[in-house]
Design a protein around this motif. Structure first.
Motif, PDB file in Angstrom:
ATOM      1  N   LYS A 100       5.492  -2.682  15.502  1.00 27.90           N
ATOM      2  CA  LYS A 100       6.218  -4.327  15.739  1.00 27.90           C
ATOM      3  C   LYS A 100       7.896  -4.557  15.237  1.00 27.90           C
ATOM      4  O   LYS A 100       8.210  -5.037  16.260  1.00 27.90           O
ATOM      5  CB  LYS A 100       5.807  -5.240  14.559  1.00 27.90           C
ATOM      6  CG  LYS A 100       4.464  -5.555  15.273  1.00 27.90           C
ATOM      7  CD  LYS A 100       3.416  -6.656  14.831  1.00 27.90           C
ATOM      8  CE  LYS A 100       2.322  -6.504  15.151  1.00 27.90           C
ATOM      9  NZ  LYS A 100       1.022  -7.610  14.124  1.00 27.90           N
ATOM     10  N   GLU A 109       0.939 -15.785   8.178  1.00 27.01           N
ATOM     11  CA  GLU A 109      -0.341 -14.739   8.282  1.00 27.01           C
ATOM     12  C   GLU A 109      -1.464 -15.697   9.309  1.00 27.01           C
ATOM     13  O   GLU A 109      -2.328 -15.911   9.750  1.00 27.01           O
ATOM     14  CB  GLU A 109      -0.480 -14.624   6.661  1.00 27.01           C
ATOM     15  CG  GLU A 109      -1.793 -13.908   6.923  1.00 27.01           C
ATOM     16  CD  GLU A 109      -1.626 -13.131   4.993  1.00 27.01           C
ATOM     17  OE1 GLU A 109      -1.488 -13.508   4.407  1.00 27.01           O
ATOM     18  OE2 GLU A 109      -2.208 -11.683   5.325  1.00 27.01           O
ATOM     19  N   LEU A 153      11.632  -6.041   4.351  1.00 23.21           N
ATOM     20  CA  LEU A 153      10.521  -6.330   4.780  1.00 23.21           C
ATOM     21  C   LEU A 153       9.798  -5.950   5.995  1.00 23.21           C
ATOM     22  O   LEU A 153       8.573  -5.820   5.698  1.00 23.21           O
ATOM     23  CB  LEU A 153      10.199  -7.978   3.748  1.00 23.21           C
ATOM     24  CG  LEU A 153      10.831  -8.278   3.026  1.00 23.21           C
ATOM     25  CD1 LEU A 153      10.768  -9.576   2.845  1.00 23.21           C
ATOM     26  CD2 LEU A 153       9.684  -7.803   1.264  1.00 23.21           C
ATOM     27  N   ALA A 154      10.060  -6.706   6.698  1.00 19.64           N
ATOM     28  CA  ALA A 154       9.357  -6.382   8.022  1.00 19.64           C
ATOM     29  C   ALA A 154       8.866  -4.868   8.486  1.00 19.64           C
ATOM     30  O   ALA A 154       7.806  -4.178   8.883  1.00 19.64           O
ATOM     31  CB  ALA A 154      10.258  -6.667   9.264  1.00 19.64           C
ATOM     32  N   ARG A 189      -1.218  -7.230  -2.954  1.00 20.36           N
ATOM     33  CA  ARG A 189      -1.109  -6.967  -2.246  1.00 20.36           C
ATOM     34  C   ARG A 189      -0.011  -5.543  -1.609  1.00 20.36           C
ATOM     35  O   ARG A 189       1.428  -6.217  -1.366  1.00 20.36           O
ATOM     36  CB  ARG A 189      -1.610  -7.722  -0.686  1.00 20.36           C
ATOM     37  CG  ARG A 189      -1.813  -7.104   0.444  1.00 20.36           C
ATOM     38  CD  ARG A 189      -2.082  -8.782   1.582  1.00 20.36           C
ATOM     39  NE  ARG A 189      -0.662  -9.262   2.080  1.00 20.36           N
ATOM     40  CZ  ARG A 189       0.291 -10.204   2.533  1.00 20.36           C
ATOM     41  NH1 ARG A 189      -1.634 -10.750   3.366  1.00 20.36           N
ATOM     42  NH2 ARG A 189       1.124 -11.020   2.731  1.00 20.36           N
ATOM     43  N   ARG A 213       8.602  -1.164  -0.119  1.00 21.16           N
ATOM     44  CA  ARG A 213       8.980  -2.573   0.881  1.00 21.16           C
ATOM     45  C   ARG A 213       9.445  -1.885   2.349  1.00 21.16           C
ATOM     46  O   ARG A 213       8.975  -2.952   2.536  1.00 21.16           O
ATOM     47  CB  ARG A 213       9.610  -2.873  -0.164  1.00 21.16           C
ATOM     48  CG  ARG A 213       9.093  -4.229  -1.149  1.00 21.16           C
ATOM     49  CD  ARG A 213       7.983  -5.318  -0.201  1.00 21.16           C
ATOM     50  NE  ARG A 213       8.177  -6.193  -0.994  1.00 21.16           N
ATOM     51  CZ  ARG A 213       6.882  -6.607  -1.007  1.00 21.16           C
ATOM     52  NH1 ARG A 213       6.277  -6.906   0.669  1.00 21.16           N
ATOM     53  NH2 ARG A 213       6.515  -8.349  -1.905  1.00 21.16           N
ATOM     54  N   ILE A 269       5.524 -10.612  12.408  1.00 23.64           N
ATOM     55  CA  ILE A 269       5.487 -10.352  10.918  1.00 23.64           C
ATOM     56  C   ILE A 269       4.786 -11.154   9.510  1.00 23.64           C
ATOM     57  O   ILE A 269       5.231 -11.993   9.684  1.00 23.64           O
ATOM     58  CB  ILE A 269       5.917  -9.012  10.373  1.00 23.64           C
ATOM     59  CG1 ILE A 269       6.461  -7.975  11.340  1.00 23.64           C
ATOM     60  CG2 ILE A 269       6.018  -8.629   8.966  1.00 23.64           C
ATOM     61  CD1 ILE A 269       7.002  -7.474  11.223  1.00 23.64           C
ATOM     62  N   PRO A 270       2.923 -10.944   9.441  1.00 30.73           N
ATOM     63  CA  PRO A 270       1.920 -11.290   9.344  1.00 30.73           C
ATOM     64  C   PRO A 270       3.208 -11.947   7.236  1.00 30.73           C
ATOM     65  O   PRO A 270       2.783 -13.218   6.891  1.00 30.73           O
ATOM     66  CB  PRO A 270       0.685 -10.716   8.603  1.00 30.73           C
ATOM     67  CG  PRO A 270       1.334  -9.713   8.725  1.00 30.73           C
ATOM     68  CD  PRO A 270       2.177  -9.521   9.890  1.00 30.73           C
ATOM     69  N   GLU A 271       3.786 -10.751   7.003  1.00 23.50           N
ATOM     70  CA  GLU A 271       4.411 -10.873   5.402  1.00 23.50           C
ATOM     71  C   GLU A 271       6.066 -12.237   5.717  1.00 23.50           C
ATOM     72  O   GLU A 271       5.650 -12.488   4.048  1.00 23.50           O
ATOM     73  CB  GLU A 271       4.614  -9.473   4.646  1.00 23.50           C
ATOM     74  CG  GLU A 271       5.122 -10.017   3.825  1.00 23.50           C
ATOM     75  CD  GLU A 271       4.698  -8.432   3.181  1.00 23.50           C
ATOM     76  OE1 GLU A 271       6.087  -8.364   2.005  1.00 23.50           O
ATOM     77  OE2 GLU A 271       3.491  -7.677   3.303  1.00 23.50           O
ATOM     78  N   LEU A 272       5.375 -12.303   6.401  1.00 25.64           N
ATOM     79  CA  LEU A 272       6.964 -13.131   6.676  1.00 25.64           C
ATOM     80  C   LEU A 272       6.810 -14.747   7.419  1.00 25.64           C
ATOM     81  O   LEU A 272       6.013 -14.866   7.225  1.00 25.64           O
ATOM     82  CB  LEU A 272       8.372 -12.672   8.049  1.00 25.64           C
ATOM     83  CG  LEU A 272       8.853 -11.410   7.632  1.00 25.64           C
ATOM     84  CD1 LEU A 272       9.548 -10.751   8.480  1.00 25.64           C
ATOM     85  CD2 LEU A 272       9.413 -11.189   6.244  1.00 25.64           C
ATOM     86  N   THR A 273       7.868 -15.223   7.084  1.00 25.69           N
ATOM     87  CA  THR A 273       7.167 -16.905   7.747  1.00 25.69           C
ATOM     88  C   THR A 273       7.679 -16.940   8.763  1.00 25.69           C
ATOM     89  O   THR A 273       8.543 -15.846   9.517  1.00 25.69           O
ATOM     90  CB  THR A 273       8.729 -17.852   6.579  1.00 25.69           C
ATOM     91  OG1 THR A 273       9.633 -17.096   6.943  1.00 25.69           O
ATOM     92  CG2 THR A 273       8.812 -17.330   4.941  1.00 25.69           C
ATOM     93  N   VAL A 298      14.880  -8.893   4.664  1.00 25.29           N
ATOM     94  CA  VAL A 298      13.579  -9.286   5.505  1.00 25.29           C
ATOM     95  C   VAL A 298      13.975  -8.355   6.261  1.00 25.29           C
ATOM     96  O   VAL A 298      12.390  -7.775   6.736  1.00 25.29           O
ATOM     97  CB  VAL A 298      14.528 -10.372   6.481  1.00 25.29           C
ATOM     98  CG1 VAL A 298      13.569 -10.749   7.668  1.00 25.29           C
ATOM     99  CG2 VAL A 298      14.334 -12.353   5.735  1.00 25.29           C
ATOM    100  N   GLN A 329      11.346 -16.794   9.396  1.00 23.31           N
ATOM    101  CA  GLN A 329      11.616 -15.661   9.465  1.00 23.31           C
ATOM    102  C   GLN A 329      11.433 -14.785  10.422  1.00 23.31           C
ATOM    103  O   GLN A 329      12.653 -13.847  11.123  1.00 23.31           O
ATOM    104  CB  GLN A 329      11.042 -14.916   7.620  1.00 23.31           C
ATOM    105  CG  GLN A 329      11.852 -15.272   6.794  1.00 23.31           C
ATOM    106  CD  GLN A 329      11.538 -14.958   5.787  1.00 23.31           C
ATOM    107  OE1 GLN A 329      10.304 -14.599   5.528  1.00 23.31           O
ATOM    108  NE2 GLN A 329      12.436 -14.484   4.781  1.00 23.31           N
ATOM    109  N   ASN A 383       6.173  -3.405   6.513  1.00 17.73           N
ATOM    110  CA  ASN A 383       4.863  -4.602   6.703  1.00 17.73           C
ATOM    111  C   ASN A 383       4.305  -3.404   7.980  1.00 17.73           C
ATOM    112  O   ASN A 383       3.019  -3.383   8.555  1.00 17.73           O
ATOM    113  CB  ASN A 383       5.181  -5.675   7.181  1.00 17.73           C
ATOM    114  CG  ASN A 383       4.016  -6.505   7.146  1.00 17.73           C
ATOM    115  OD1 ASN A 383       3.343  -7.229   7.667  1.00 17.73           O
ATOM    116  ND2 ASN A 383       3.559  -6.811   5.046  1.00 17.73           N
ATOM    117  N   ASP A 384       5.424  -3.627   9.326  1.00 18.63           N
ATOM    118  CA  ASP A 384       4.530  -2.811  10.484  1.00 18.63           C
ATOM    119  C   ASP A 384       5.588  -1.956  10.808  1.00 18.63           C
ATOM    120  O   ASP A 384       6.632  -2.637  11.997  1.00 18.63           O
ATOM    121  CB  ASP A 384       4.433  -3.731  11.115  1.00 18.63           C
ATOM    122  CG  ASP A 384       3.108  -3.414  12.318  1.00 18.63           C
ATOM    123  OD1 ASP A 384       4.175  -2.460  12.891  1.00 18.63           O
ATOM    124  OD2 ASP A 384       1.991  -4.118  12.215  1.00 18.63           O
TER     125      ASP A 384
END
Lengths: 283, 496
Positions: free
Chosen positions: A160, B135, A152-153, A275, A30, B89-93, A149, B96, A156-157
């Motif tokens: 960014k 997203e 996750l961020a 995913r 993650r 970031i597409p995975e977050l709300t 969070v 968030q 994810n990227d």
């Protein structure tokens, strides 16, 4: 007929190490760090817990050694991938090779002459509770805390995230310490399940844990379910060995290969549907 | 907050991206930072945002010198930056994302956060479903979320890099009115752009960079659009008339082509048109009306459900990309990262991409390294790609320079049928003129070209003929209205 309580008990016994290892994989992947080194971390931990436990006759010191060994191996993975930008798969292979060679050497050097000595272990139920707690904690952590969070961020990227003022490298180091912690618990549990250390005793369970992680879509609760599923198949496999299928004798090899077959089918069926963290493998 | 940068020098290896550059922006106004691709606009702003540590130079905020080790420092000092591709970031709300990096505590209290988020959104006249995944946001939605992120962090200096690059004209207008209200509230807004009409209409000051140096700095009210354009490119811009080629015989024919889209429905329906030798044909349409599928079919990457494709007397319906490339098909792809280049390969290796079986890149089964090197240097020279050596990685080039390189590559080896999808994406005035000039030149030597663009004006300016595509149907404007902007514009949205 199979006794359901017995089956449930062996499912948990066989599933719990997978749960701990898969959660370790979860924190790592993650955060964006691919980790096939789970296997190596677990093996290192299994060896360390036995050697130290045997020498000191203290189960807590044995556990501490397991955690330390796994955390060190995962920090090595972090340094190789983050500081030296080595390919994450290659670094993971290196971790596995170091662990396999190192534990084999240690095992031969230390265990032969003193093989009568046994190591004390904590009751396995302790680990089960820790595993259950870890699932709940991680599910909560990812959804409701700042750290979760950020994890996750970054996964994810990373670019960014850096732009939003996060420090991806720091987040990944912390994530890999957590991976080490969980794999250490898993390795210690595997060792205490069998009572002593053997060469390559994790037997690919790190990879099955990774498969469970993928099947669980890198989410804690589905991953727990996948791990218990694998535990159940493994347990069934043990119970079914020697039984007949539709009147014909089935070779033992068929039953022992069952968990791996199921892994293959499940992965083939789910791959692409679940995913992966978008930043997985990105430096 | 007043921002002042002075003496900023930034080198990347041998390339000096910024050379002793200064920049000033006061509060309560929208400041434009303009320049060509690779002029150093984004680099300068990344220095201000702490993402780069310059080799020399100072940053002052309200007259006090500051030093940023990273973006986190800049953010703490009240600087916010929205990058061209957004950092959503597409995975977050949405919520968030709004809080990311600036959460009020370690435990996320969504109800409290939601009420502040709603309050900020209300102030800007936006509305969001905060619990939804980010997203599904449109580019305009992401841009709005980015602005709210700046407000959430209480940014006093707001840097926006090419903020309208992905927005429709109406959304762009709405964005600038949001920015104007932020500036009226005392914010320092800095917009990096190469769209001059935006500068003239919405900004108060303009700062021009060229080749990493300061060129000019003035009030928008005291400068003219033409004067500005000349400062940007550094020489006079010739008013070019469209030079028509002599149109020859039909070279390519698309007959009754129907294509399945990825959802299984017909993405292109019964498309019929021809391309003649010597002509540039534009395909105008709003994004997502079947342009992509049609291109894939012309490249030989998608099977036709019905119809046929002919090229120079041959039936291409069943041939694959390899044969088509051998016959002279060349591509300037839509997404160069996905389809045009391999970022980690050198410029030299990228020169051969797609053309690897043809001379000068191949000699029989062997790679012709000398031929490839020469070709790579011709490709780089054609549109003056700025690079630090042909052995450098593609990723070391700025976006605009990569586009120049990809466009030049498609024109290098005897093109016969040129397919270009948004060939000037990310290019400035000069680059655009050069690319179309070169396409024109190839066509004068007997090739034909099909150009997809979402910008009708660009097509009308450079193409001999413009077709429209709407809901997968390709149409030719009726006689007498071939160059009628209004009529074609209506056909693009299906009301023609």
């Amino acid at each position: 007929m199979i006794d359901p309580t017995l089956l449930a008990a062996s499912t948990i016994t066989l599933g719990a190490p997978l749960v701990l290892a898969a959660l370790g994989g979860l924190t790592s992947e993650r955060s964006g760090v691919m980790n096939i080194g789970l296997e190596g971390a677990m093996l290192g931990a299994a060896c360390a817990t036995f050697v130290v436990g045997m020498q000191t006759q203290n189960p807590w010191l044995g556990l501490a050694a397991a955690l330390a060994a796994a955390i060190l191996l995962m920090l090595l993975h972090a340094v190789l991938t983050q500081a030296f930008a080595i390919d994450q798969i290659i670094s993971g292979m290196a971790i596995n090779a170091i662990a396999a060679g190192g534990t084999s050497f240690l095992g031969k050097a230390m265990l032969d002459e003193t093989s009568l000595l046994r190591a004390p272990f904590l009751p396995t139920q302790t680990y089960w509770c820790v595993a259950a707690l870890a699932v709940a904690t991680l599910a909560f952590y990812l959804r409701w805390t700042r750290g979760g969070v950020h994890l996750l961020a970054v996964g994810n990227d990373p670019d960014k995230s850096r732009q939003m003022g996060l420090d991806p490298v720091k987040v990944r180091y912390l994530a890999l310490v957590a991976t080490g912690l969980l794999c250490g618990l898993s390795g210690a549990l595997i060792c205490s399940n069998s009572g002593s250390f053997r060469d390559n005793m994790t037997a690919g369970r790190g990879f099955i844990a990774l498969a469970a992680l993928i099947i669980g879509g890198w989410r804690p609760l589905p991953t727990l379910a996948a791990c218990l599923g694998f535990g159940l198949i493994e347990a069934l496999q043990l119970h079914l060995q020697g039984t007949q299928l539709a009147g014909a004798a089935v070779p033992t090899e068929f039953w022992t290969s069952l968990p791996y077959l199921v892994t293959l089918v499940a992965m083939a069926g789910l791959l692409g549907k679940n995913r992966a963290p978008a930043g997985l493998g990105k430096p | 907050m007043e921002v002042s940068l002075s003496g900023v020098t930034q080198r990347f290896g041998a390339v000096t991206a910024l050379d002793d550059v200064g920049f000033r922006a006061g509060r309560g106004a929208i400041h434009a930072l303009v320049g060509e691709n690779g002029a150093g606009k984004t680099t300068l702003m990344r220095v201000l945002f702490g993402a780069l540590q310059p080799n020399a130079g100072t940053i002052e905020l309200d007259g006090k010198p500051v030093h940023f080790r990273n973006s986190a420092d800049a953010i703490n000092a009240g600087i916010g930056m929205v990058s061209q591709h957004y950092s959503v970031i597409p995975e977050l709300t949405c919520l968030q994302n709004l809080m990311l990096g600036a959460e009020p505590g370690w435990l996320l209290s969504e109800s409290k956060a939601k009420s502040r988020a709603t309050e900020l959104a209300g102030r800007m006249g936006y509305s969001f479903n905060w619990g939804d995944s980010a997203e599904g946001l449109s580019p305009a939605g992401k841009q709005k979320l980015e602005i709210l992120k700046l407000l959430w962090r209480d940014a006093k200096v707001m840097i926006l890099d090419e903020p309208t690059a992905m927005l429709s004209p109406a959304d762009s207008e709405a964005l600038y009115s949001s920015l104007a209200s932020l500036a009226a509230g005392g914010a320092t807004v800095i917009v990096v752009t190469h769209r001059l009409p935006e500068v003239m209409d919405h900004c108060q000051t303009v700062h021009v960079l060229r080749g990493g140096r300061n060129v000019a700095n003035s009030l928008v009210a005291e400068t003219g659009s033409r004067e500005l354009a000349e400062m940007i490119v550094g020489h006079d811009i010739d008013e070019r008339a469209v030079e028509q080629s002599t149109v020859g015989d039909v070279l390519a024919g698309v007959n009754g082509v129907t294509l399945k889209g990825y959802r299984g429905d017909d993405a292109v329906e019964d498309a019929t048109f021809v391309l003649r030798a010597g002509e540039i044909v534009g395909l105008a349409g709003v994004d997502g009306n079947g342009q992509r599928e049609l291109f894939q079919a012309l490249l030989g990457r998608q099977r036709l459900s019905r119809g046929s494709i002919m090229f120079s007397g041959e039936d291409w319906t069943e041939t694959g990309p390899r044969e088509r490339i051998e016959r002279g098909l060349r591509l300037i792809p839509e997404d160069r990262h996905l389809e045009g280049v391999i970022d980690e390969w050198s410029l030299e290796e990228n020169a051969a991409l797609g053309l690897q079986r043809l001379p000068p890149f191949a000699r029989g089964l062997w790679v012709d390294s000398a031929g490839r090197r020469d070709a790579a240097s011709r490709i780089a020279d054609r549109f003056k790609t700025k690079h630090g050596g042909l052995r450098q990685k593609m990723s070391s080039l700025s976006g605009g320079n990569q586009q120049r390189y990809v466009a030049a590559r498609a024109l290098e080896v005897a093109p016969k049928l040129l397919l270009a999808f948004q060939p000037t994406r990310g290019l400035d005035i000069d680059g655009t003129a050069q690319v179309y000039g070169a396409i024109r030149q190839a066509c004068q030597q007997g090739a034909c070209a099909l150009v997809v663009s979402f910008d009708l004006d660009e097509l009308l300016e450079h193409c001999d003929r413009v077709l429209t595509i709407f809901h997968g149907r390709v149409q030719e404007p009726p006689a007498g209205l071939e160059r009628d902007r209004q009529a074609i514009g209506r056909m693009m949205v299906g009301t023609g």
